[in-house]
Design an enzyme around this catalytic site. Structure first.
Site, PDB file in Angstrom:
ATOM      1  N   ASP A  11       0.870  -1.167   0.000  1.00  0.00           N
ATOM      2  CA  ASP A  11       0.000   0.000   0.000  1.00  0.00           C
ATOM      3  C   ASP A  11       0.916   1.229   0.000  1.00  0.00           C
ATOM      4  O   ASP A  11       2.118   1.128   0.284  1.00  0.00           O
ATOM      5  CB  ASP A  11      -0.891  -0.033   1.243  1.00  0.00           C
ATOM      6  CG  ASP A  11      -1.660   1.255   1.442  1.00  0.00           C
ATOM      7  OD1 ASP A  11      -2.369   1.676   0.505  1.00  0.00           O
ATOM      8  OD2 ASP A  11      -1.526   1.856   2.521  1.00  0.00           O
ATOM      9  N   LEU A  12       0.365   2.397  -0.269  1.00  0.00           N
ATOM     10  CA  LEU A  12       1.176   3.613  -0.324  1.00  0.00           C
ATOM     11  C   LEU A  12       1.013   4.468   0.931  1.00  0.00           C
ATOM     12  O   LEU A  12       1.890   4.496   1.799  1.00  0.00           O
ATOM     13  CB  LEU A  12       0.816   4.421  -1.577  1.00  0.00           C
ATOM     14  CG  LEU A  12       1.586   5.730  -1.790  1.00  0.00           C
ATOM     15  CD1 LEU A  12       3.081   5.466  -1.931  1.00  0.00           C
ATOM     16  CD2 LEU A  12       1.046   6.460  -3.026  1.00  0.00           C
TER      17      LEU A  12
END
Length: 205
Positions: A11-12
């Site tokens: 995920d970012l």
């Protein structure tokens, strides 16, 4: 023929990119522009979900609120940094033969501004259904040439891990020192760098 490629999907926001305080502030400013009082804690818990879901959570309906948030966040962009161990961890993962992907609820124009090299980047603009739907993870695996059994998913909220479990991938929760709970994690790490040691313990297909 069975693929032997190994992959890591990150995920970012809040996972490898220390953007949470800025995202929260940008959403607060955007909601204020539309005359909506927002709760920063509710916003924090919703970061990582599609913006439309957060807007609905605040009993709002105007989709342009999300664009306002993006504009405010864009103005803060230069202040947002990756967590300090991300670059070294990515380098070591490549040395170990892993392919790397980012699957994010952020928009592509924003994600492409990041100075980071990955094998696959899947954004909110690339899917019909955002997390927790596994569509984005399937797309990332297709680009990397990996299977769910040969892919590890790393995220900072349950919404990142639900699709990993649905597909049969290993789900890793990163906490960055914040107490968190997840019903869908297989493993928990405090920092991204801890992933290297963990991978030595994980049996992958």
């Amino acid at each position: 023929m069975k693929s032997t490629a190994k992959g890591i999907i990150f995920d970012l926001d809040g996972t490898i990119w220390d953007s949470m305080p800025y995202r929260i502030k940008a959403w607060e400013m955007a909601f204020r522009d539309y005359g909506i009082d927002s709760d920063p804690e509710v916003i924090r818990l919703m970061i990582g979900y599609p913006g439309s879901m957060l807007i609905k959570k605040m009993n709002a309906r105007d989709p342009s609120i999300e664009m306002a948030e993006e504009r405010y966040f864009s103005g803060m962009f230069s202040d947002v940094k990756f967590f300090p161990d991300v670059a070294d961890t990515f380098k070591e993962l490549r040395n170990l033969g892993f392919k790397i992907a980012i699957v994010t609820s952020s928009r592509r124009a924003m994600a492409e501004r990041l100075d980071i090299q990955v094998d696959a980047l899947v954004t909110m603009d690339d899917v019909a259904n955002g997390k927790p739907d596994p569509e984005g993870y399937r797309k990332a695996m297709a680009v990397m040439g990996t299977s769910p059994g040969s892919t590890v998913v790393v995220g900072d909220i349950d919404n990142d891990l639900i699709p990993a479990k649905a597909l049969g991938s290993v789900a890793v929760l990163v906490t960055h020192g914040i107490k968190k709970e997840s019903k869908n994690m297989d493993y928990e790490i405090q920092n991204i760098g801890d992933l290297i040691g963990l991978l030595k313990k994980i049996k992958m297909a």
